[in-house]
Scaffold this active site. Structure first.
Site, PDB file in Angstrom:
ATOM      1  N   GLU A  12       0.821  -1.206   0.000  1.00  0.00           N
ATOM      2  CA  GLU A  12       0.000   0.000   0.000  1.00  0.00           C
ATOM      3  C   GLU A  12       0.858   1.261   0.000  1.00  0.00           C
ATOM      4  O   GLU A  12       0.493   2.278  -0.560  1.00  0.00           O
ATOM      5  CB  GLU A  12      -0.927   0.003   1.216  1.00  0.00           C
ATOM      6  CG  GLU A  12      -2.045  -1.030   1.092  1.00  0.00           C
ATOM      7  CD  GLU A  12      -2.951  -1.001   2.292  1.00  0.00           C
ATOM      8  OE1 GLU A  12      -2.598  -0.330   3.270  1.00  0.00           O
ATOM      9  OE2 GLU A  12      -4.001  -1.636   2.263  1.00  0.00           O
ATOM     10  N   GLU A  23      -4.908   4.858  -0.077  1.00  0.00           N
ATOM     11  CA  GLU A  23      -6.154   4.734   0.666  1.00  0.00           C
ATOM     12  C   GLU A  23      -6.061   3.620   1.697  1.00  0.00           C
ATOM     13  O   GLU A  23      -5.576   2.542   1.436  1.00  0.00           O
ATOM     14  CB  GLU A  23      -7.305   4.439  -0.295  1.00  0.00           C
ATOM     15  CG  GLU A  23      -7.621   5.615  -1.211  1.00  0.00           C
ATOM     16  CD  GLU A  23      -8.760   5.289  -2.157  1.00  0.00           C
ATOM     17  OE1 GLU A  23      -9.254   4.155  -2.097  1.00  0.00           O
ATOM     18  OE2 GLU A  23      -9.142   6.161  -2.936  1.00  0.00           O
ATOM     19  N   LYS A  24      -6.534   3.920   2.877  1.00  0.00           N
ATOM     20  CA  LYS A  24      -6.646   2.916   3.924  1.00  0.00           C
ATOM     21  C   LYS A  24      -8.106   2.497   4.040  1.00  0.00           C
ATOM     22  O   LYS A  24      -9.019   3.233   3.676  1.00  0.00           O
ATOM     23  CB  LYS A  24      -6.170   3.487   5.270  1.00  0.00           C
ATOM     24  CG  LYS A  24      -4.735   3.980   5.240  1.00  0.00           C
ATOM     25  CD  LYS A  24      -3.759   2.859   5.019  1.00  0.00           C
ATOM     26  CE  LYS A  24      -2.333   3.355   5.044  1.00  0.00           C
ATOM     27  NZ  LYS A  24      -1.363   2.312   4.779  1.00  0.00           N
ATOM     28  N   GLU A  25      -8.326   1.350   4.594  1.00  0.00           N
ATOM     29  CA  GLU A  25      -9.696   0.893   4.754  1.00  0.00           C
ATOM     30  C   GLU A  25     -10.439   1.783   5.733  1.00  0.00           C
ATOM     31  O   GLU A  25      -9.965   2.099   6.810  1.00  0.00           O
ATOM     32  CB  GLU A  25      -9.707  -0.555   5.255  1.00  0.00           C
ATOM     33  CG  GLU A  25     -11.094  -1.059   5.467  1.00  0.00           C
ATOM     34  CD  GLU A  25     -11.265  -2.476   5.000  1.00  0.00           C
ATOM     35  OE1 GLU A  25     -12.341  -2.996   5.159  1.00  0.00           O
ATOM     36  OE2 GLU A  25     -10.299  -3.046   4.492  1.00  0.00           O
ATOM     37  N   ALA A  26     -11.631   2.236   5.344  1.00  0.00           N
ATOM     38  CA  ALA A  26     -12.393   3.141   6.196  1.00  0.00           C
ATOM     39  C   ALA A  26     -12.871   2.424   7.441  1.00  0.00           C
ATOM     40  O   ALA A  26     -13.279   1.259   7.408  1.00  0.00           O
ATOM     41  CB  ALA A  26     -13.583   3.685   5.415  1.00  0.00           C
TER      42      ALA A  26
END
Length: 621
Positions: A12, A23-26
């Site tokens: 990532e 982007e990271k997991e929300a």
């Protein structure tokens, strides 16, 4: 040759210029449900699940959202939700726009976590809608009123809460009007279309996704190409798959599984030592864990606020609270050896916690029964050790080509174990990735963990019973008849958990009845009663028990009698009545107590004190 041409192992943080990998997991979602309340939503009907009944499109939308609200409390309790009607007679919104009504209840923000009161009142919204909110066409040509534009504006304002970097922001739009500006003059229609699409684009530029849930008429399919294709940004290639996927999405909203959705996160970071001077970094993910009900929270009986639990150690001799660090003992040769907590930690620490490679073996040497507990999925990371992904890819592809698995020693915080690293190749389908590439770390047993199988049915000098060819043939025929097609454990929900959540929902919402939960683990009675299946079962029973119908029940009774006699055979060791009189039952082990319980056909569950009380009750003391 490029090691990873498809970037399937890309980390990532590997490309800081690429927003996709940044982007990271929300951690949560902000959702606004937009419901078209025009008269057409009430007049249009379609067949319901009950026979000879019709239900309006407005009822379908409300039912889907009501079920979604209930599931959100269990699935994603931190999500925040707002409900907004447009094409309404009354108005209620911070922007004071006509034709838009934000539904809410007291003691709650317009967009907030769903509460029991919100769900209860929204369930009854259809009964009071015409009186309190009302329905009317909010898109008027002469006045340039555009309730769809206003609804998108209100929803965008509601979704200003929270950051797009840490949360997903979504709008769900329910409507059965595929051309909202179709009856207007061309100039007015073009102007309203342009401004509405620009409003939708502004929202999407802020990281808000707009999802359309169209409701088709029985005799007319919703035509998404007239207007909404441009509003939600569909390509021409995606149009053919859009309507079937929407139908499935509506079904999923109406029949959502009561389950907790756990965030995907790294369970552990592991340093994989390949050899001296060469180590790489891996991320570990837990793919399979038992689902359990949420933990309970203790509340103060007067204030109803959560209480903080504290534990103190009290000296048995003086009654004083122990302030010094607690020491622990371990008996050894009639002595109590004292340890501090730090000393015990050092004694138990055998390894540094790294994953160390020992060698490789053919995959045929790895048996199914070697899997001691759920495996951990490993994926490379270049965050700390640059080059980890390249080394991992080289190992991964070589292990797949040579059909080998790696044997390694893993000394983590838990007891150190031997593990098998099995390479998993990427699996793709038309819908996308099914299985990611990586390695599964399988925890192997030690020699001490393997238990020998007792030959219960064999006696010294007597051959063990064997099934005849006819019995094997009848058993095979039975198995073929009862074979489960396309079986997957993902098809079955835990009925105990479903019941647990249904009871919680009934209590929270003051419902008179607990919603029915379907137990998918029960046998298919209709399928079991098919003539071919019944015949296969009868043939198998006849091959085992012959023509004597009483033989089957007699065999069960004989087995119980044999076990009871085995229990009575050990009773001669102790006089349980005398031990009960003298209070010495507590000196017996749990196994010896259970001998009496087995002999007298009493329950075996519970701790030692429970077993003693059960024996005393049976004896009459």
């Amino acid at each position: 040759m490029e090691l990873d041409p498809d970037d399937v192992f890309r980390d990532e943080d590997e490309d800081p210029e690429n927003e996709f990998f940044q982007e990271k997991e929300a951690s949560k979602e902000f959702i606004v449900y937009l419901i078209d309340a025009s008269p057409k939503m009430f007049s249009s009907t379609c067949p319901s699940e009950e026979k000879d009944k019709q239900e309006s499109h407005f009822h379908i939308a409300v039912s889907c959202i009501a079920q979604s609200l209930k599931s959100h409390i269990i699935n994603r309790s931190n999500d925040e939700i707002a409900i907004c009607f447009f094409n309404t007679r009354e108005k209620k919104n911070l922007q004071d726009l006509n034709g838009v009504y934000v539904f809410d209840v007291p003691e709650r923000d317009c967009i907030d976590r769903p509460t029991a009161r919100l769900i209860k009142e929204f369930d009854l919204i259809e009964e009071s809608f015409d009186k309190d909110i009302g329905s009317q066409t909010g898109i008027v040509s002469d006045s340039r009123e555009n309730s769809l534009y206003s609804a998108l504006w209100v929803a965008q304002a509601l979704l200003r809460k929270g950051s797009s970097k840490t949360a997903d922001k979504r709008m769900f739009l329910f409507t059965n009007e595929d051309d909202p500006f179709g009856n207007m003059r061309i100039s007015v229609k073009e102007d309203m279309t342009r401004t509405t699409l620009q409003r939708a684009k502004d929202a999407q530029d802020l990281g808000i996704s707009i999802e359309l849930l169209p409701l088709s008429q029985p005799d007319k399919q919703f035509n998404i190409t007239l207007f909404y294709k441009d509003l939600i940004g569909l390509n021409s290639d995606e149009l053919t798959e859009f309507m079937p996927s929407v139908g499935q999405k509506l079904e999923d909203m109406k029949d959502q599984l009561k389950k907790r959705v756990l965030a995907k996160r790294i369970a552990k970071r592991i340093t994989f030592v390949i050899c001296d001077g060469l180590s790489i970094e891996l991320n570990g993910y837990a793919l399979l864990r038992p689902a359990i009900p949420g933990s309970i929270t203790w509340l103060d009986s007067t204030t109803n606020l959560p209480v903080k639990v504290e534990r103190s150690y009290i000296c048995t001799d003086t009654g004083a609270i122990m302030q010094d660090p607690i020491q622990r003992i371990q008996p050894y040769k009639n002595q109590n050896i004292m340890f501090t907590v730090e000393e015990l930690s050092q004694v138990k620490r055998i390894s540094t916690g790294h994953l160390r490679l020992l060698g490789f073996k053919p995959l045929s040497c790895l048996k199914d029964y070697h899997n001691l507990k759920p495996s951990t999925f490993l994926y490379p990371s270049d965050k700390e050790v640059i080059g980890s992904t390249r080394a991992f890819i080289a190992l991964h592809r070589s292990m797949i080509q040579l059909e080998r698995f790696a044997v390694a020693f893993y000394g983590g915080t838990t007891p150190p174990r031997l593990v098998a690293l099995v390479a998993q190749d990427e699996i793709e389908s038309d819908g996308g990735q099914v299985e990611p590439p990586g390695m599964n770390m399988i925890y192997l047993p030690y020699a001490n963990d393997i238990r020998d199988i007792d030959e219960l049915h064999s006696k010294p000098g007597v051959a063990a019973p064997r099934a005849s060819e006819d019995q094997l043939k009848k058993a095979s025929a039975l198995m073929r008849r009862l074979e489960l097609k396309d079986f997957s454990v993902c098809q079955f929900a835990n009925p105990a958990l479903q019941r647990h959540y249904a009871i919680l929902q009934a209590i929270a919402l003051d419902e008179n009845e607990v919603s029915e939960t379907r137990d998918e683990t029960l046998p298919d009675e209709e399928g079991m009663n098919r003539p071919a299946v019944v015949k296969a079962i009868e043939n198998f029973k006849q091959s085992i028990y012959g023509n004597d119908p009483d033989e089957e029940s007699d065999s069960g009774a004989k087995e119980k009698s044999r076990k009871r006699k085995a229990g009575n055979a050990d009773d001669g060791k102790y006089d349980y009545i005398e031990l009960a009189k003298t209070g010495k039952l507590k000196d017996l082990t749990v196994v010896e107590l259970k001998t009496y319980l087995i002999a007298n056909n009493l329950p075996l569950g519970g701790k030692k004190e429970v077993l003693i009380n059960r024996i005393l009750t049976h004896i009459g003391k």
